[in-house]
Design a protein around this motif. Structure first.
Motif, short mmCIF file in Angstrom:
data_model
loop_
_atom_site.label_atom_id
_atom_site.label_comp_id
_atom_site.label_asym_id
_atom_site.label_seq_id
_atom_site.Cartn_x
_atom_site.Cartn_y
_atom_site.Cartn_z
N CYS A 111 0.84 -1.20 0.00
CA CYS A 111 0.00 0.00 0.00
C CYS A 111 0.88 1.25 0.00
N ILE A 115 1.09 4.16 -2.86
CA ILE A 115 0.90 5.58 -2.55
C ILE A 115 2.07 6.40 -3.09
N LYS A 118 1.81 6.75 -6.80
CA LYS A 118 0.75 7.67 -7.19
C LYS A 118 1.20 9.12 -7.06
N TYR A 119 1.85 9.45 -5.96
CA TYR A 119 2.25 10.83 -5.74
C TYR A 119 3.47 11.23 -6.56
N ILE A 146 -6.67 1.80 3.99
CA ILE A 146 -5.96 2.95 3.43
C ILE A 146 -5.90 2.88 1.91
N HIS A 150 -7.26 5.84 -0.55
CA HIS A 150 -6.38 6.54 -1.50
C HIS A 150 -6.62 6.13 -2.95
N LYS A 151 -7.63 5.30 -3.17
CA LYS A 151 -8.01 4.89 -4.53
C LYS A 151 -6.80 4.33 -5.30
N LEU A 152 -6.14 3.38 -4.70
CA LEU A 152 -4.88 2.86 -5.26
C LEU A 152 -5.15 1.82 -6.35
#
Length: 258
Positions: A111, A115, A118-119, A146, A150-152
């Motif tokens: 996860c 994240i 993504k960032y 989580i 965070h729409k992972l």
């Protein structure tokens, strides 16, 4: 090869390794964007074997993919000082993206990787293999929560649903084994497939990649010890070493060369 390294090393977990062999094969030889010649390539897809004790099949895939520059004659599995420990170690073994073994952590770490991707606006996918027994760990559900928040959608988790854990059946331990329902309740995209059908695994990955805004769980109905008649669905082979006669039979049934 996984059974071979357990036999030669005189220690290891053959049942869990064979349970996920088809998933690992499909990922490493079809679906993952990786470069064995450049294991730390920044754009690579990430892979975490959260159920780290199943690592013989992971090491076998890495060798076949070319991470070690040639054939490994003896992995010296679980031996002191070996690159191939009883659980994957990222600073020892090329191609291992995350040390695992303490059950539950791999999903949460994946996860975090997703994240970060993504960032940083990276396109890589994070693939995690976890076990159905392992999902009893609370840290798994913190990560699952989580990931949804965070729409992972670049995170794909495979659940090895073979019905067993080291001490017995999952249902005897927690009363139910319904990971699909639980992932759905946490707002994940969920599919349930035959974990030994490579075509189904390929199709599930392709389908997951079309669903945006949600992380993905692929629940794989698997057989512990798949492919070796005396190991299949026998939890005595969660951890164990074949005798000479059992090893010969396993090699024959798996289509290997003596």
């Amino acid at each position: 090869m996984a059974v071979d390294m357990v036999y030669k090393g005189k220690d290891g977990h053959p049942g869990p390794a064979l349970s996920i062999a088809d998933i690992v094969t499909t990922l490493f030889f079809d679906k993952m964007n990786i470069r064995p010649e450049d294991p730390e390539w920044e754009e690579r897809d990430r892979f975490i074997l959260s159920k780290g004790h199943a690592c013989p099949i992971y090491y076998a895939a890495l060798e076949e993919k070319g991470y070690f520059g040639g054939k490994v004659e003896d992995f010296k599995l679980r031996a002191l000082g070996s690159k191939f420990q009883g659980h994957p170690v990222m600073n020892k073994t090329k191609g291992v993206d995350m040390t695992s073994g303490s059950l539950g952590n791999g999903l949460a770490v994946g996860c975090g990787m997703a994240i970060a991707g993504k960032y940083e606006r990276k396109d890589y996918y994070v693939y995690v293999i976890t076990g159905d027994g392992e999902l009893q760990e609370g840290v798994c559900w913190e990560g699952i929560h989580i990931a949804a928040a965070h729409k992972l959608d670049h995170m794909i988790v495979f659940v090895d649903k073979n019905g067993w854990q080291s001490g017995g059946t999952v249902e005897d331990t927690i009363g139910s084994n319904n990971p699909a329902e639980r992932f759905q309740a946490f707002q994940w995209d969920v599919q349930e497939i035959d974990g030994h059908d490579i075509g189904a695994i390929q199709a599930a990955v392709d389908k997951a990649k079309t669903v945006k805004g949600k992380p993905h769980a692929i629940i794989c109905n698997c057989i512990k010890g798949k492919g070796v008649s005396y190991m299949e669905n026998d939890n005595a082979w969660h951890k164990g070493v074949p005798t000479d006669e059992q090893y010969d039979l396993a090699v024959k049934e798996l289509g290997g060369v003596m």
